[in-house]
Design a protein around this motif. Structure first.
Motif, PDB file in Angstrom:
ATOM      1  N   UNK A  41       0.851  -1.193   0.000  1.00  0.00           N
ATOM      2  CA  UNK A  41       0.000   0.000   0.000  1.00  0.00           C
ATOM      3  C   UNK A  41       0.883   1.238   0.000  1.00  0.00           C
ATOM      4  N   UNK A  42       1.937   1.211   0.810  1.00  0.00           N
ATOM      5  CA  UNK A  42       2.977   2.247   0.784  1.00  0.00           C
ATOM      6  C   UNK A  42       4.328   1.551   0.715  1.00  0.00           C
ATOM      7  N   UNK A  43       5.378   2.331   0.558  1.00  0.00           N
ATOM      8  CA  UNK A  43       6.717   1.771   0.492  1.00  0.00           C
ATOM      9  C   UNK A  43       7.487   1.874   1.789  1.00  0.00           C
ATOM     10  N   UNK A  44       6.795   2.110   2.895  1.00  0.00           N
ATOM     11  CA  UNK A  44       7.473   2.299   4.181  1.00  0.00           C
ATOM     12  C   UNK A  44       7.568   0.975   4.934  1.00  0.00           C
ATOM     13  N   UNK A  45       8.801   0.601   5.291  1.00  0.00           N
ATOM     14  CA  UNK A  45       9.063  -0.654   5.995  1.00  0.00           C
ATOM     15  C   UNK A  45       9.998  -0.368   7.158  1.00  0.00           C
ATOM     16  N   UNK A  46       9.664  -0.873   8.319  1.00  0.00           N
ATOM     17  CA  UNK A  46      10.545  -0.775   9.483  1.00  0.00           C
ATOM     18  C   UNK A  46      10.847  -2.187   9.970  1.00  0.00           C
ATOM     19  N   UNK A  47      12.145  -2.483  10.196  1.00  0.00           N
ATOM     20  CA  UNK A  47      12.580  -3.801  10.651  1.00  0.00           C
ATOM     21  C   UNK A  47      13.373  -3.626  11.943  1.00  0.00           C
ATOM     22  N   UNK A  48      12.968  -4.345  12.975  1.00  0.00           N
ATOM     23  CA  UNK A  48      13.654  -4.288  14.267  1.00  0.00           C
ATOM     24  C   UNK A  48      14.222  -5.660  14.591  1.00  0.00           C
ATOM     25  N   UNK A  49      15.457  -5.687  15.115  1.00  0.00           N
ATOM     26  CA  UNK A  49      16.124  -6.941  15.451  1.00  0.00           C
ATOM     27  C   UNK A  49      15.972  -7.261  16.931  1.00  0.00           C
ATOM     28  N   UNK A  50      15.805  -8.542  17.220  1.00  0.00           N
ATOM     29  CA  UNK A  50      15.850  -9.048  18.589  1.00  0.00           C
ATOM     30  C   UNK A  50      16.849 -10.198  18.613  1.00  0.00           C
ATOM     31  N   UNK A  51      17.898 -10.076  19.443  1.00  0.00           N
ATOM     32  CA  UNK A  51      18.985 -11.050  19.483  1.00  0.00           C
ATOM     33  C   UNK A  51      19.368 -11.333  20.934  1.00  0.00           C
ATOM     34  N   UNK A  52      19.866 -12.533  21.163  1.00  0.00           N
ATOM     35  CA  UNK A  52      20.337 -12.880  22.503  1.00  0.00           C
ATOM     36  C   UNK A  52      21.677 -12.235  22.816  1.00  0.00           C
TER      37      UNK A  52
END
Length: 645
Positions: free
Chosen positions: A466-477
């Motif tokens: 729908x839009x081109x906005x993407x947010x990616x968040x990392x979760x790591x040990x």
């Protein structure tokens, strides 16, 4: 069904990769008599010689795609009657039809759906379905629906292939030895029966032996699962026979247009037909697996050749093709009405071939191809309520349901569609030796493994496309140095990529942006893709145009109010980007993306009227509402004799 948020990728020891330098040398060609099982065959732990570059993650998706998956899970996957699918195997009275493929396709889809959403109710159905099929196996190992007098004819081996694939998927899921033993017994029966009937597989069944010899893929997988060299020898003999005068010559003709490899047969659906799209790609999928097992580069090159040729000459704007199930040079003919266009089985198998190439090579072009097909041709075939699949999907016209086949309540495409739908969640983000690769932008969570084998969770927040906005968040040990690749679609000319708020400069359309650093919990990647509309023009004397928005093909639909779809409209310009796209003021039922843009019309006046606003939706939603409607993907460009050219 509520899905749990704690997810980890499924790891199989059979898919760990160990270099075995003697394996390729062992893969010699066989005489046909060696199709039969030999006493004293050795068993050992086996593995692929060639590693895949990318390994699947495990996703839980939300948003539009997550909703479509859930619809299909509830309305299609959980409603499958496997006892109905097993019935032909008990009767064994068939002489020419293909009921035996349905069990395997539905089992493969069910396993993929269970991996995506491990529902106990589905697991009970899967277990019962496998037990029911194995119970039909005869003393000599046969699992099928054909009478004793018709064995190996028509679609018998094709059906065995799908039984083998279903049994092997279940074995990978459960490590159940009974399913592996059943697969071995069935393959032993097949090899022995081929030997008794003259030692040739390419003269069995349909389409220059492609339907029968596509059994190559499960045979390779069985070789890996058991370490039994006879299966490798059987696989090599199949490929050897391809290159005989009676065979499909899939290696020798790999660079030849897929629609021009053999003369047109007198009968379209016949053993002489060499352009059958679905079966051809199934064979190449098996050949790529055999390349991974043997390291023979000629096999890989043949698959690379055919991918390029199909992409260049057959695949249309929506990511699929074929007319009446055959390749026909369709890319250049897509603006005209095409008979029985875009069989869903062709769509899914094209995706399967692209998926295998993506995993092997890690090349972004295969992810681009998958995205186009998934969002357009495949989603368009799924009914708006998720309950069933269209068999064919035209680019202009209307969505119509398929009919049952072989006296049963489903067809090849309604069995096959969910395989494509539920395969993609595992490809959203993938693991590699160097790090993690993000292929697709979908609202949800994906779990992968880092190069050190640690758990990494990627949380995507987006309404893409729908839009081109993407947010990616990392979760790591724990923090770790690695490369995190993000695919940049080729159509996104101006892309903003930020890592923890800092712009990343080296962004190339059509490639992966490789972000190398020490990653830790809380790190973020922000992406803003260029979603400007685009115009594609085809034709010489008779010219047509279509509109695209991000990965989506756009359509006019008679459901929309405003400018009549019968009105001829002309783009304000034919250059990209196309101006003026915005969200529609009101959204029709069952519409994913609905946009408006200005266009000129033919007004029959001396002066031009101001531009009119026309409404479009994504191709998957077009003609796919609660009420029937017609739609247009390709629209005629008005001819003006007063203008040059």
């Amino acid at each position: 069904m509520q899905k749990k948020e704690t997810i980890l990728p499924r790891i199989s020891s059979r898919r760990t990769f160990v270099k075995q330098t003697g394996l390729a040398a062992a893969a010699g060609m066989l005489a046909p008599s060696l199709f039969a099982q030999q006493p004293g065959s050795f068993r050992k732990t086996n593995a692929y010689l060639i590693e895949n570059r990318l390994e699947a993650g495990t996703s839980i998706l939300r948003g539009y795609i997550g909703g479509r998956l859930d619809q299909c899970f509830q309305q299609d996957i959980l409603t499958k009657n496997f006892d109905h699918l097993v019935a032909p195997f008990r009767n064994r009275a068939e002489t020419n039809l293909w009921q035996s493929e349905f069990w395997g396709k539905c089992m493969m889809a069910a396993v993929l759906a269970y991996q995506y959403q491990p529902d106990p109710q589905l697991k009970i159905k899967i277990d019962a379905a496998v037990a029911g099929l194995i119970a039909t196996q005869t003393v000599d190992g046969y699992i099928g629906n054909y009478s004793a007098q018709a064995r190996l004819k028509q679609w018998d081996i094709w059906g065995m292939k799908y039984c083998l694939l279903g049994l092997l998927e279940y074995f990978d899921l459960t490590n159940d030895k009974k399913s592996l033993d059943a697969a071995e017994k069935l393959t032993g029966y097949l090899m022995g029966e081929i030997n008794r009937q003259g030692g040739k597989i390419v003269d069995k069944g349909n389409y220059r032996g492609m339907a029968a010899s596509s059994v190559l893929l499960p045979v390779v997988r069985l070789s890996v699962a058991t370490g039994n060299k006879q299966y490798l020898d059987f696989a090599e003999e199949i490929v050897k026979q391809w290159e005989t005068p009676d065979g499909p010559q899939l290696i020798a003709k790999s660079a030849t247009d897929v629609s021009k490899r053999f003369p047109r047969p007198k009968q379209w659906y016949s053993p002489e037909q060499g352009q059958k799209a679905y079966e051809m790609m199934s064979c190449y999928e098996g050949l790529l697996a055999l390349y991974r097992l043997t390291g023979k580069d000629v096999y890989k090159q043949a698959v690379l050749n055919v991918f390029e040729n199909i992409q260049d000459t057959e695949i249309n704007i929506a990511g699929s093709g074929a007319s009446a199930e055959m390749w026909f040079g369709g890319r250049e003919r897509q603006t005209t009405p095409v008979y029985h266009y875009q069989e869903t089985c062709v769509t899914v198998t094209w995706m399967q071939l692209c998926m295998a190439l993506l995993k092997l090579t890690g090349d972004a072009k295969y992810a681009h191809a998958i995205e186009t097909t998934y969002y357009n041709a495949l989603m368009a075939a799924l009914k708006s309520d998720g309950s069933t699949w269209a068999k064919y999907t035209p680019l202009n016209g209307e969505r119509l349901p398929g009919s049952g086949q072989c006296g049963m309540d489903l067809n090849c495409c309604s069995a096959n569609g969910p395989r494509g739908l539920f395969a993609v969640p595992g490809l959203v983000a993938m693991s590699s030796r160097d790090g993690i690769t993000v292929n697709f932008f979908m609202e949800g969570t994906t779990a992968v493994r880092s190069p050190r084998g640690k758990r990494v969770k990627l949380v995507q927040t987006t309404d893409y496309p729908v839009s081109g906005k993407i947010a990616i968040r990392l979760e790591m040990n724990a923090p770790e140095n690695m490369v995190l690749q993000v695919r940049i679609p080729g159509w996104s000319r101006q892309t903003l990529l930020l890592v923890n708020g800092t712009a990343y400069a080296d962004v190339v359309p059509g490639a992966y942006a490789a972000l190398e650093r020490k990653w830790k919990t809380g790190d973020t990647i922000s992406l803003e893709l260029d979603m400007c509309g685009r115009v594609k023009v085809m034709g010489d004397q008779h010219r047509y145009f279509a509109l695209l928005y991000g990965p989506l093909v756009l359509c006019r639909d008679t459901r929309f109010s405003g400018t009549n779809p019968g009105t001829v409209i002309t783009p304000l310009n034919l250059n990209e980007p196309y101006p003026g796209f915005k969200k529609a003021a009101a959204t029709a039922d069952h519409c994913w993306v609905q946009l408006e843009a200005p266009f000129e019309t033919e007004n029959y006046k001396e002066q031009r009227d101001p531009p009119v606003t026309a409404t479009f939706c994504d191709y998957a939603s077009a003609g796919n509402g609660a009420t029937a409607s017609t739609f247009q993907t390709w629209m005629p460009l008005i001819f003006n004799a007063a203008k040059p050219g």
